[in-house]
Scaffold this active site. Structure first.
Site, PDB file in Angstrom:
ATOM      1  N   ASP A  11     -42.858   7.499   6.893  1.00 42.17           N
ATOM      2  CA  ASP A  11     -42.836   6.063   7.145  1.00 42.17           C
ATOM      3  C   ASP A  11     -43.953   5.786   8.156  1.00 42.17           C
ATOM      4  OD1 ASP A  11     -41.706   3.325   7.340  1.00 42.17           O
ATOM      5  OD2 ASP A  11     -41.239   3.979   9.374  1.00 42.17           O
TER       6      ASP A  11
ATOM      7  N   CYS B 197     -18.215  43.375  10.085  1.00 44.71           N
ATOM      8  CA  CYS B 197     -19.049  43.509   8.902  1.00 44.71           C
ATOM      9  C   CYS B 197     -18.796  42.341   7.963  1.00 44.71           C
ATOM     10  CB  CYS B 197     -18.776  44.836   8.195  1.00 44.71           C
ATOM     11  SG  CYS B 197     -17.097  44.944   7.509  1.00 44.71           S
TER      12      CYS B 197
ATOM     13  N   CYS C 274       0.838  -1.204   0.000  1.00 42.57           N
ATOM     14  CA  CYS C 274       0.000   0.000   0.000  1.00 42.57           C
ATOM     15  C   CYS C 274       0.868   1.247   0.000  1.00 42.57           C
ATOM     16  CB  CYS C 274      -0.920   0.010   1.221  1.00 42.57           C
ATOM     17  SG  CYS C 274      -2.086  -1.363   1.291  1.00 42.57           S
TER      18      CYS C 274
ATOM     19  N   ASP D  99     -34.808   3.092   7.508  1.00 46.44           N
ATOM     20  CA  ASP D  99     -35.236   4.376   6.950  1.00 46.44           C
ATOM     21  C   ASP D  99     -34.046   5.263   6.577  1.00 46.44           C
ATOM     22  OD1 ASP D  99     -37.939   3.809   7.259  1.00 46.44           O
ATOM     23  OD2 ASP D  99     -37.984   4.581   9.303  1.00 46.44           O
TER      24      ASP D  99
END
Length: 807
Positions: A501, A86, A22, A694
């Site tokens: 639901d 500001c 890797c 859900d």
């Protein structure tokens, strides 16, 4: 030889590296990119140090690492930033932060005085980011190190300076303006002191005003101007200095000016400072009220808790409590942390969570939430979550995150304010030039130029959006609605359809077994044996009834569940199958009529088969929540279409929909089909759910709304959380979002309209038509009132009430 331009170095922390291969792959990927001069990867700490120059960029390098399967980690840091006054200030803070190593995005919030920075882990530290902002002229510290009393100290210092400025300015104002308004006063003053002496006295007092309380404008405005990034302080500094310098020349070297132009404007310079400081005092107080929701939430957690020790209960700081510790809660006290009741009974006021005023009964085994208030009984609790893991800490974090959000509507404001102050300074210079060319003289030209500088108000534009978000999300939290992402405020206001639901959202989510045909205990125990292996709410109802009847539930083997269909297992050597009608393609036989009869009543039929033959049917009912039907009525009254999505049969779904007043029914939707159903309802759809299944639909909707009593997975996938668990909270959330967006539009209309209308007036556009030339003092007052208008308008959001059931 190619010249390296814009050399940079950056450290990434990567996901997915497991071995030396890797490391080699990451290094090859990085060194192959144009502009990368060196890359060194360390497996021990998952880091990659990259040296690069144009055309390579951090974002491009992160993209190739992600494509290679080693995505860099991102982190978010918060800074407390003082000194922003500001919209130009917030823009400068953002530009400074975005120029730091590894920074992906930066958002500065004028109302909250905070900056949120997203960056690659391994990039600049919070301390380095704070130092960069501080070098740009703003006092910044990591949020964790911020002084909690900074706002109180700021208000106290502003108040002191305003009084000093007022006391020094009053004689100047009385002498100069009083002499103009009351001729007798002018003659009396001339009788006791020559005009030159009076002007010298005004010079001394006005100089003290600018040098002591007005020094802040010069200390911040002049460096910002020299850096090429002027802000509101620059406008005030240039305007007041111009009036003071002109008056000083008129006082000590009048021969340098035409005789007709020998006048002083010391009172204008001094009064401008007083009015702007007064405006900032009022602004700071209003901002404090705007942020009161966070302060109120923080104040809900007690500082100490009574920890059970071998010799009794000892008060202990909250920070020293650990999960598993036992705590004593006396009547009337706040629950210190999240936990579980071990002994005792009481009723706990959870209004701070749910907005519901009725206390909730608590006994052994029930959960307690930190910050709620114990009733009349003593409770012994065991702490389960402490520190940042408590519900209250998570709520505070959610509200803070939402309050620091930058809505899409802010993008236009940012583009305009980036150029606002430079344009105003150019307009002021042009105004002076026009007045010198066509006006009566130098004095009038100076008055017009200073008025343009002073009346321009980037503060109102910078506050218009964030202060409304701050007040609105704070009020929402008080009503039990948490906006996890501030962007949902803008999106939710445009929603035209809400899809619910059914189970746990519109219904209680606690089904009970109401019917069994035939009424056979043996069939019930076989069904319970299979359902005991399932986690479905309907399965729990079957098991509970078998237990209540005292039936012995046999052991089941080889359990297999098919989501959306049913389950089967081997029980006492027989294959027992339970499920919906779709589970039995071979047919239901005589039990089909019984099942359809239950469905018409709004009950869910569960057919039971032994070795493939259906021998009976169970009926399970999930009671509708008391507030579900009123919530549907309230949403309909708001012009919002309501839909229901459920895995129940068409007959059951229609029966429940009829009870609730919902005609748009999507029945027999398998868990994996909710995303497609929600997508079909777009655009402008919000989805409301509570379960793990859900979560994809919540993420797929334009706005995901999670019931707070549901699972953590659902809550994490949603943008809005309803802590009360009641559907009526959806209507309240939409009312809040619409009110906030309406408030923002009002603020922006005022901020832009004010500047568009009054800057020309200050420049003298009305003078050729017989109109007045605006005084710099009136310009300063108008500028201060502009910000106050925006803040007070936003504070009206604190009066929003929760939606109640229609009469």
């Amino acid at each position: 030889m190619t010249q390296i331009t814009n050399p940079q170095s950056l450290r990434f922390h990567l996901e997915g590296m497991t071995c030396a291969s890797c490391v080699a792959r990451v290094e090859r990927v990085l060194t192959a990119q144009p502009g990368v001069t060196a890359a060194r990867v360390n497996l021990a700490d998952d880091s990659a140090d990259v040296q690069f120059a144009d055309p390579a960029t951090p974002d491009a390098l992160a993209a190739v690492l992600t494509a290679a399967g080693y995505p860099p980690r991102q982190i978010t840091l918060d800074l407390a930033v003082e000194g922003m006054t500001c919209a130009s200030c917030t823009g400068r803070v953002e530009r400074v932060l975005q120029a730091q190593p590894g920074v992906i995005a930066a958002r500065a919030n004028l109302a909250a005085r905070r900056a949120q920075v997203t960056l690659w882990q391994g990039g600049a530290s919070a301390e380095a980011l704070a130092a960069a902002v501080s070098r740009a002229g703003f006092a910044a510290t990591p949020q964790a190190d911020a002084n909690p009393d900074a706002r109180a100290d700021e208000l106290r210092l502003l108040g002191r300076d305003t009084w000093i400025a007022g006391a020094l300015t009053l004689p100047v104002f009385v002498v100069e303006m009083g002499g103009h308004l009351v001729p007798a006063l002018h003659h009396w003053l001339m009788g006791i002191a020559p005009q030159q002496v009076l002007w010298i006295a005004q010079f001394v007092l006005a100089t003290l005003v600018l040098a002591i309380p007005g020094r802040r404008f010069y200390a911040k405005g002049i460096p910002a101007l020299l850096r090429g990034g002027p802000d509101m302080n620059s406008l005030v500094a240039v305007g007041t200095f111009a009036a003071w310098a002109y008056s000083t020349v008129a006082t000590f070297a009048p021969h340098l000016l035409p005789a007709a132009a020998r006048a002083v404007y010391f009172e204008a310079a001094a009064v401008i400072v007083v009015l702007i400081l007064l405006g900032r005092v009022m602004e700071a107080r209003a901002r404090g009220r705007a942020g009161a929701a966070i302060a109120g939430l923080v104040g809900l957690q007690p500082k100490t808790a009574r920890l059970q020790m071998p010799d009794g209960f000892t008060p202990m700081p909250i920070a020293q409590i650990r999960p598993g510790d036992r705590l004593m809660i006396r009547p009337g006290e706040r629950i210190p942390l999240d936990g579980t009741v071990i002994e005792g009974q009481s009723a706990v006021d959870e209004a701070m969570l749910t907005g519901e005023a009725i206390p909730v009964a608590k006994a052994a085994g029930d959960t307690l939430t930190g910050g709620t208030v114990n009733g009349t009984g003593a409770l012994l609790m065991q702490a389960t979550h402490v520190g940042a893991d408590t519900v209250l800490a998570r709520i505070i974090a959610m509200v803070e995150q939402a309050q620091g959000a930058k809505l899409p509507v802010q993008a236009l404001v940012d583009r305009i304010t980036l150029w606002f102050v430079p344009v105003v300074m150019a307009l002021a210079a042009a105004t002076v030039a026009v007045w010198l060319a066509f006006g009566p003289g130098l004095a009038e030209a100076l008055v017009a130029g200073v008025s343009v500088l002073i009346i321009a108000c980037p503060c109102a534009m910078g506050l218009a959006t964030p202060v409304s978000i701050m007040v609105g999300t704070g009020r929402a939290a008080e009503l039990g609605v948490l906006f996890r992402r501030g962007e949902a405020l803008q999106t939710l206001a445009t929603v035209s359809r809400v899809a619910f639901d059914k189970t746990g959202t519109l219904t209680e989510g606690r089904p009970v077994l109401t019917d069994l045909k035939p009424a056979s205990p043996h069939l019930l125990r076989l069904a319970a044996a299979v359902e005991a292996q399932s986690e479905h709410p309907l399965a729990l109802a079957v098991v509970q009834l078998a237990q209540q009847k005292g039936l012995e539930i046999p052991e089941a083997r080889d359990f297999v569940a098919t989501p959306g269909y049913g389950a089967e297992a081997l029980v006492e050597g027989q294959r027992i199958t339970l499920g919906a009608a779709r589970m039995f393609p071979q047919g239901l036989g005589q039990w089909q009529v019984e099942g359809e009869g239950f469905a018409v009543q709004g009950k869910t039929p569960i057919y039971v088969a032994v070795e493939g033959k259906v021998l009976g049917v169970l009926a399970v009912a999930d009671r509708v929540k008391p507030g579900a039907a009123p919530a549907v009525q309230a949403l309909t009254a708001m012009g919002i279409e309501v839909a229901m999505i459920t895995g129940d049969t068409e007959r059951v779904a229609r029966a429940i929909g009829s009870e609730l007043g919902i005609s748009d029914i999507h029945a027999e939707v398998l868990p994996g089909g909710k995303v497609e159903t929600v997508a079909a309802l777009k655009p402008g759809v919000a989805f409301v759910g509570d379960g793990i299944n859900d979560a994809p639909a919540l993420a797929a909707a334009d706005v995901g709304i999670a019931i707070g009593t549901g699972t953590d997975v659902a809550i994490e996938a949603a943008e809005v959380v309803l802590m009360s668990g009641q559907p009526m909270g959806v209507a309240t959330a939409i009312r809040l979002s619409r009110a906030v967006m309406r408030n923002i539009r009002q603020n922006l209309l005022w901020a832009f309209g004010y500047n568009a209308a009054l800057i020309p007036v200050a420049a003298g556009a009305l003078v050729p038509f017989g109109g007045p030339q605006l005084s710099p003092m009136l310009a300063a007052g108008a500028m201060a009132l502009s910000s106050i208008f925006v803040l007070t308008n936003a504070l009206r959001l604190k009066r929003i009430r929760a939606v109640e059931a229609p009469e």
